[in-house]
Motif scaffolding. Sequence first.
Motif, mmCIF file in Angstrom:
data_model
loop_
_atom_site.group_PDB
_atom_site.id
_atom_site.type_symbol
_atom_site.label_atom_id
_atom_site.label_comp_id
_atom_site.label_asym_id
_atom_site.label_seq_id
_atom_site.Cartn_x
_atom_site.Cartn_y
_atom_site.Cartn_z
ATOM 1 N N SER A 1 0.833 -1.210 0.000
ATOM 2 C CA SER A 1 0.000 0.000 0.000
ATOM 3 C C SER A 1 0.861 1.251 0.000
ATOM 4 N N ALA A 2 1.068 1.828 -1.156
ATOM 5 C CA ALA A 2 1.897 3.027 -1.269
ATOM 6 C C ALA A 2 1.334 4.206 -0.485
ATOM 7 N N GLU A 3 0.028 4.208 -0.240
ATOM 8 C CA GLU A 3 -0.608 5.333 0.438
ATOM 9 C C GLU A 3 -0.730 5.168 1.955
ATOM 10 N N ALA A 4 -0.222 4.069 2.500
ATOM 11 C CA ALA A 4 -0.338 3.843 3.940
ATOM 12 C C ALA A 4 0.426 4.911 4.725
ATOM 13 N N LYS A 5 -0.154 5.347 5.820
ATOM 14 C CA LYS A 5 0.493 6.304 6.716
ATOM 15 C C LYS A 5 1.550 5.565 7.526
ATOM 16 N N LEU A 6 2.723 6.162 7.665
ATOM 17 C CA LEU A 6 3.793 5.617 8.492
ATOM 18 C C LEU A 6 4.032 6.560 9.660
ATOM 19 N N ILE A 7 4.058 6.000 10.848
ATOM 20 C CA ILE A 7 4.273 6.785 12.065
ATOM 21 C C ILE A 7 5.504 6.234 12.769
ATOM 22 N N PHE A 8 6.428 7.117 13.102
ATOM 23 C CA PHE A 8 7.668 6.733 13.759
ATOM 24 C C PHE A 8 7.684 7.308 15.172
ATOM 25 N N ALA A 9 8.037 6.469 16.137
ATOM 26 C CA ALA A 9 8.101 6.903 17.529
ATOM 27 C C ALA A 9 9.366 6.353 18.167
ATOM 28 N N ASP A 10 9.848 7.060 19.190
ATOM 29 C CA ASP A 10 10.996 6.539 19.917
ATOM 30 C C ASP A 10 10.512 5.496 20.928
ATOM 31 N N ARG A 11 11.432 4.891 21.630
ATOM 32 C CA ARG A 11 11.082 3.801 22.545
ATOM 33 C C ARG A 11 10.146 4.237 23.663
ATOM 34 N N SER A 12 10.140 5.515 24.002
ATOM 35 C CA SER A 12 9.234 6.001 25.051
ATOM 36 C C SER A 12 7.822 6.223 24.521
ATOM 37 N N GLY A 13 7.660 6.150 23.200
ATOM 38 C CA GLY A 13 6.345 6.356 22.605
ATOM 39 C C GLY A 13 6.127 7.746 22.057
ATOM 40 N N THR A 14 7.141 8.592 22.119
ATOM 41 C CA THR A 14 7.019 9.938 21.580
ATOM 42 C C THR A 14 7.117 9.888 20.059
ATOM 43 N N VAL A 15 6.082 10.357 19.390
ATOM 44 C CA VAL A 15 6.052 10.364 17.928
ATOM 45 C C VAL A 15 6.977 11.466 17.430
ATOM 46 N N TYR A 16 7.891 11.118 16.526
ATOM 47 C CA TYR A 16 8.801 12.134 15.992
ATOM 48 C C TYR A 16 8.636 12.360 14.498
ATOM 49 N N ASP A 17 7.853 11.523 13.806
ATOM 50 C CA ASP A 17 7.596 11.792 12.402
ATOM 51 C C ASP A 17 6.396 10.984 11.938
ATOM 52 N N THR A 18 5.666 11.557 10.993
ATOM 53 C CA THR A 18 4.540 10.886 10.345
ATOM 54 C C THR A 18 4.648 11.157 8.856
#
Length: 115
Positions: free
Chosen positions: A93-110
């Motif tokens: 799925s080329a259109e899927a949203k990707l969410i990146f978080a650090d180990r504490s759960g803080t989202v740093y990029d979408t």
Amino acid sequence: MSETAGLEPEDDKLLVLARGAMGRTGGGSGAAVRDTDGRTYAAGAVELKALPLTALQAAVAAAISSGAEGFEAAVLVGGSFHDAGIAAVREVSAEAKLIFADRSGTVYDTVEAAQ
């Protein structure tokens, strides 16, 4: 406690699942994906000599082996932008949203769609 400000409830659920998978496996990363039917799959990294998988690759494999035909979103906790699982998500799925978080759960990029 995670810093999930700005995440939609369904994406926050993925973050919780990814962190749970990371905690259960005791690994450095965890991932979760939501398919186009709303089902969720979570996994930690697989560190077998015969089957090395990143957490995101393992979550994608679980989803595909269960019949998922597409993805709405994926969360990667404690991983990197170079994770091989990203290509697997994009292949399905080329259109899927990707969410990146650090180990504490803080989202740093979408990332909303393939770039």
